[in-house]
Design an enzyme around this catalytic site. Structure first.
Site, PDB file in Angstrom:
ATOM      1  N   SER A 164       0.637  -1.080  -0.351  1.00 25.47           N
ATOM      2  CA  SER A 164       0.299   0.026  -0.331  1.00 25.47           C
ATOM      3  C   SER A 164       0.769   1.625  -0.132  1.00 25.47           C
ATOM      4  CB  SER A 164      -1.429   0.219   0.781  1.00 25.47           C
ATOM      5  OG  SER A 164      -2.079  -1.223   0.111  1.00 25.47           O
ATOM      6  N   VAL A 165       2.026   0.864   0.145  1.00 28.47           N
ATOM      7  CA  VAL A 165       2.312   2.600  -0.059  1.00 28.47           C
ATOM      8  C   VAL A 165       2.788   3.033  -1.699  1.00 28.47           C
ATOM      9  CG1 VAL A 165       5.111   3.556   0.071  1.00 28.47           C
ATOM     10  CG2 VAL A 165       4.618   2.127   1.919  1.00 28.47           C
TER      11      VAL A 165
END
Length: 392
Positions: free
Chosen positions: A67-68
């Protein structure tokens, strides 16, 4: 609160924590960076890049971002907005005519680009659903498995599943950024990989960041947390899918570490990128300082403002959501030393980061240990170490 961000004091606090978590084998390896008022105050690579091979962590290690990826891809969408090629209130169906999911009562739902960015579109993630839930039944990929589905096929499958709620009704962390990736492709007239490179990573010199690892030798091995009966974190399967439990009653994560080397895997805007901690710090500092050369200052400011009002964010009390990441609205409720207005997110493979604009502070912590590095005690302990609080 007056915090000592001097390099010596800060380094001592973070070193103590890193030495502790490595000794306790809660993490296998980590890269931690801290910048204050634009100056690098801390940089350390600790532990192992590959424990079994005895390869030490390096500060330019490559990590599966999970999710970065979301802030990077969200910034690409906003770059298109800044260029007048996309509007926040554009209906998604304007760009993706096939993506018109229905609500639970059968009515068509009108989803906007803004709702994708703020995760208020009515979408979900398969790992939040029960085993065999609606997304699993439809064959929807969360963007981290070994599925051979294409981005368009995945979005078509997703569009066939009824929404969890009416768009704009509430907030739910979701696969919305994958849908945003499809919108970006159409607005930019390029495959998502090329669009993100042109709009974000190339202008910032983020040469380590892409949808596949640019250097296999620097790619950190992925590990899973210790469980009862295990003396240390286990290595995730090098090929195929591996399963990582999350919360009771939920399907949990299906992860394929080999996806980071597979150019044929679909470009998941929400979970599919690979990159280094220094690269991501470059993006955070760019946004903190106003967005140039990616975004006009007004859009960068909007990205870091909560857009979710009174909507509750499950798992994130005291926080709202901006255009790609959480925004702290109530430090007391959140139980944190971060200033109101701070941004924060993480990534399943073991990452956390935050920006405190008021204190001109940016922190990136990429680890290769899921999920301790994303949601374990280490995350809060690091925050407390940065701000000079007792680690006990």
């Amino acid at each position: 609160m007056s915090t000592d961000f001097s390099d010596v004091a800060l380094a001592a606090r973070i070193d103590t924590l890193l030495d502790l978590v490595l000794r306790e084998q809660r993490l296998v390896g980590a890269v931690v960076l801290v910048r204050h008022r634009g100056c690098e105050m801390y940089r350390r690579a600790a532990g192992y890049l590959d424990r079994e091979a005895g390869k030490l962590m390096r500060d330019d290690a490559l990590f599966r971002l999970a999710s970065v990826s979301k802030p990077i891809v969200s910034a690409a969408a906003l770059a298109l907005v800044g260029q007048g090629r996309l509007q926040l209130d554009d209906p998604v169906a304007q760009w993706l005519p096939y993506f018109q999911p229905r609500q639970a009562d059968g009515r068509l739902a009108a989803i906007t680009v803004h709702q994708l960015l703020t995760h208020t579109a009515g979408l979900d993630y398969g790992f939040f659903q029960p085993p065999g839930g609606p997304y699993a039944q439809a064959g929807v990929s969360d963007g981290m498995d070994a599925s051979r589905v294409s981005l368009q096929d995945n979005l078509r499958r997703l569009a066939g599943v009824p929404l969890a709620f009416a768009p704009g009704q509430r907030w739910a962390y979701s696969i919305a950024t994958d849908v945003l990736g499809g919108v970006i492709e159409q607005a930019a007239g390029l495959p998502l990989v090329q669009a993100v490179r042109q709009l974000v990573t190339a202008p910032l010199g983020m040469h380590d960041t892409d949808f596949v690892a640019v250097d296999h030798a620097r790619l950190a091995v992925a590990y899973a947390d210790c469980v009862a009966g295990q003396p240390q974190p286990r290595r995730l399967h090098d090929s195929g899918d591996d399963h990582l439990p999350f919360l009771d009653g939920m399907a949990g994560f299906t992860l394929s570490p080999a996806r980071a080397l597979d150019a044929a895997a679909y470009a998941s805007g929400g979970a599919g990128m690979v990159g280094s901690a220094p690269d991501f710090m470059r993006l955070l500092e760019t946004l903190r300082l106003g967005g140039a050369p990616l975004l006009p200052p007004g859009l960068a400011s909007e990205m870091g403002r909560s857009h979710t009002g009174e909507m509750a964010l499950p798992f994130w009390p005291g926080r709202g959501f901006g255009l790609g990441f959480t925004v702290l609205t109530d430090p007391l409720l959140a139980g944190t030393a971060e200033s109101a207005g701070s941004w924060r997110m993480g990534g399943t493979y073991g990452h956390s980061w935050f920006v405190d604009p008021l204190r001109e502070l940016s922190v990136v912590a990429f680890t290769n240990t899921a999920i301790e590095g994303m949601a374990g005690p280490f995350v809060e302990q690091l925050c407390r170490a940065v701000y000079g609080e007792d680690l006990a």
